[in-house]
Design an enzyme around this catalytic site. Structure first.
Site, PDB file in Angstrom:
ATOM      1  N   HIS A  83       0.822  -1.296   0.005  1.00  0.00           N
ATOM      2  CA  HIS A  83       0.076  -0.186  -0.231  1.00  0.00           C
ATOM      3  C   HIS A  83       0.913   1.175  -0.019  1.00  0.00           C
ATOM      4  O   HIS A  83       1.942   1.117   0.682  1.00  0.00           O
ATOM      5  CB  HIS A  83      -0.796   0.216   1.241  1.00  0.00           C
ATOM      6  CG  HIS A  83      -2.068   0.954   1.027  1.00  0.00           C
ATOM      7  ND1 HIS A  83      -1.942   2.279   1.273  1.00  0.00           N
ATOM      8  CD2 HIS A  83      -3.442   0.573   0.706  1.00  0.00           C
ATOM      9  CE1 HIS A  83      -3.308   2.854   1.021  1.00  0.00           C
ATOM     10  NE2 HIS A  83      -4.196   1.879   0.885  1.00  0.00           N
ATOM     11  N   GLY A 164       4.310  20.835  11.763  1.00  0.00           N
ATOM     12  CA  GLY A 164       5.727  20.059  11.916  1.00  0.00           C
ATOM     13  C   GLY A 164       6.654  20.467  10.954  1.00  0.00           C
ATOM     14  O   GLY A 164       6.669  21.479  10.260  1.00  0.00           O
ATOM     15  N   PRO A 165       7.696  20.046  11.293  1.00  0.00           N
ATOM     16  CA  PRO A 165       9.136  20.667  10.681  1.00  0.00           C
ATOM     17  C   PRO A 165       9.122  20.218   9.127  1.00  0.00           C
ATOM     18  O   PRO A 165       8.850  19.468   8.702  1.00  0.00           O
ATOM     19  CB  PRO A 165      10.060  19.749  11.603  1.00  0.00           C
ATOM     20  CG  PRO A 165       9.557  18.368  11.779  1.00  0.00           C
ATOM     21  CD  PRO A 165       8.204  18.997  12.204  1.00  0.00           C
ATOM     22  N   GLY A 176       8.299   9.465   9.640  1.00  0.00           N
ATOM     23  CA  GLY A 176       7.661   9.677   8.358  1.00  0.00           C
ATOM     24  C   GLY A 176       6.711  10.939   8.670  1.00  0.00           C
ATOM     25  O   GLY A 176       6.821  11.657   9.595  1.00  0.00           O
TER      26      GLY A 176
END
Length: 564
Positions: A83, A164-165, A176
């Site tokens: 997937h 986030g970064p 991830g």
């Protein structure tokens, strides 16, 4: 105010390590008010779909804890699977279930994402209704390049994360990214083929999915792509709207599948996707052997599938819900790869309260024993509702038998409509069986209220009056529903199987008994009401229904005597 409910369906990038999966999934149960509904791992995809539900605040707290636990236990640097994926918690969609809009749910998605970015240092994107810009609405755009392309994607100013970064640091290399959404109910649905060919499964997916396939010059597979004036590939649309799909090979089953996301089942329901896939497979010399649901499904999707196949067979739609579920399972081949248990796969069934608390879920002998026990409930009102249920069940039976009679195929829809009406009356009366007992219990609860001061005395009196009014309205509803249900039996006496004349007549007698029994309960409860205007009004309406039922009973007896 009605309770708001949202569902959360995180997909984690782990489908093989049962210990990790269980530890990640069950962290949501540490949050009060959250119910874990389903854990659906896939070994070949190396992915697990987890489903839980609750009010918005507890759900986003549980979602945060799940994302945190997944980031601790899953290392994306060693992950592989069939997937597409780019993070330990790959996607985390929030789905409005009850009394909350898609837009309100998007606000909760934004709150969750901001917290994930700040507290966990995980980058990510908002998609579907939570998207901050149009190109990010589509999950496949956000996830393009997957985990292996994440370092490049995060460095691209056009794909700066929503939270986030914006760098591929050591923490991000492990966790991830995560995509968080607010979206409508999505059905993840795989169709099984008698083939091992991913290429042929993909060809069918391209036939069906809304995006379709890339147009090519000459050979449709190897030819040069046709580009538009902007240099983008020209697409040949597929057959169905609101459908995404790809083909893959599932090693654990040894077959190829078409994996669909049905993003709006009011546009393309599950049974249409299955039916069109069968046709496309047949054109390509393949055969569909069944299908597989990933996660949970709404009850309506299953009932709609049953109605679709019953109609194709010219069979009555007025059968019980449980029978319809069996037909849907067999028609779609949902038990092709493994057993399909409706109680654990249909979302409404998972949310039901303990069935042992309901009278209607007792056995016939259990109901009789409960009635005979040393308690005042269930009493005459519940019994009246149940007798009415039996009456209209008989009328519905005659309608279904008539719909199936040889030589009457041209009239099956006529009888099907009467059977459907009968089922609706039956379901309402079954609800009233328990509700009559509940209404009596409300009176008992009101009498138990404290009366130690004038304020408590006044509140207690008001509660007793309100509960007594409700306990009068419920048997009135039994009267009204049982009287109306007589139309089914009357229609069958006239146009149904004449060999079942006695069954329709017994149905009328049961319905009349329900009306009379409930009438007694209306009268006995109304006499204690202080609001005499309400009492006189409902008694007058009840008297009229009672007289109508008596007249129909007399007509039925005369008709049966004449015909027999």
């Amino acid at each position: 105010m009605q309770k708001q409910l949202i569902e959360c369906v995180p997909n984690i990038s782990e489908g093989r390590d049962a210990k990790k999966i269980q530890e990640i999934a069950h962290v949501v149960e540490t949050v009060a008010g959250v119910k874990l509904l389903d854990i659906d791992p896939g070994a070949a995809t190396n992915r697990t779909v987890i489903t839980f539900v609750g009010e918005p605040e507890p759900v986003i707290e549980a979602a945060f804890l799940l994302i945190k636990k997944a980031s601790e236990l899953i290392d994306m640097r060693g992950h592989s699977g069939e997937h597409p994926r780019f993070g330990a918690t790959d996607v985390c969609p929030l789905v409005p279930i009850a009394n909350i809009s898609l837009e309100e749910t998007a606000q909760y998605a934004h709150r969750l994402g901001e917290r994930v970015g700040k507290e966990l240092g995980i980058p990510g994107y908002f998609y579907e209704a939570a998207a901050k810009e149009p190109k990010r609405k589509n999950l496949s755009n956000c996830r393009e390049g997957e985990y292996e392309g994440l370092s490049t994607k995060l460095a691209d100013p056009n794909w700066k994360p929503d939270f986030g970064p914006a760098e591929f640091n050591a923490n991000v290399a492990k966790t991830g990214a995560t995509a968080i959404a607010s979206r409508d109910f999505l059905i993840a649905y795989n169709v099984n083929l008698n083939s091992t060919s991913t290429r042929r499964a993909n060809a069918i997916a391209f036939d069906i999915r809304e995006r379709g396939r890339v147009k090519r010059e000459g050979n449709p597979i190897t030819g040069k792509k046709v580009l538009d004036e902007n240099g983008e590939p020209v697409l040949i649309p597929g057959k169905l709207k609101a459908v995404k799909g790809i083909g893959w090979y599932i090693e654990e089953y040894g077959i190829a599948q078409i994996s669909y996301n049905l993003t709006n089942v009011s546009i393309t329901p599950m049974h249409i996707a299955f039916d069109e896939t069968c046709k496309a497979a047949d054109r390509r010399g393949l055969r569909v052997t069944g299908s597989e649901l990933v996660g949970l499904v709404p009850l309506k999707a299953m009932l709609d599938a049953a109605d679709f196949y019953l109609t194709k067979q010219s069979r009555s739609l007025g059968i019980s819900e449980s029978e319809k579920i069996k037909i849907a399972v067999k028609s779609l081949g949902l038990d092709d790869l493994k057993p399909f248990d409706p109680k654990t796969r249909i979302i409404e069934y998972m949310l039901e309260e303990d069935a042992s608390k309901k009278l209607v879920d007792l056995t016939v002998s259990g109901f009789a024993e409960e009635t005979a026990a040393e308690s005042m409930a269930p009493g005459g009102g519940s019994i009246s509702a149940y007798v009415g249920t039996l009456g209209v069940a008989l009328g519905t039976m005659v309608a279904n038998l008539s719909a199936h009679k040889a030589g009457w195929d041209d009239k099956w829809e006529f009888y099907s409509k009467w059977a459907e009406k009968g089922q609706a009356y039956k379901d309402k009366l079954l609800f009233l069986v328990d509700e009559d007992t509940n209404s009596f219990n409300k009176i008992m609860d009101a009498f138990r209220l404290p009366k130690d001061n004038p304020q408590e005395v006044a509140a207690r009196k008001a509660a007793i009056e309100a509960a007594t009014q409700y306990a009068t309205e419920i048997p009135f509803q039994v009267m009204e529903t049982a009287r109306n249900s007589m139309e089914v039996m009357q229609a069958m006496l006239k146009d149904g199987l004449q060999s079942s004349l006695s069954d329709s007549a017994v149905g009328i007698l049961c319905a009349k008994t329900a009306v009379l029994g409930a009438y007694f309960n209306v009268r006995i409860n109304a006499k204690d009401l202080k609001d005499r205007e309400f009492a006189d009004n409902i008694l007058a309406r009840a008297e009229a229904i009672y007289q109508e039922a008596l007249a129909i009973e007399n007509e039925t007896i005369a008709l049966v005597n004449e015909k027999m």
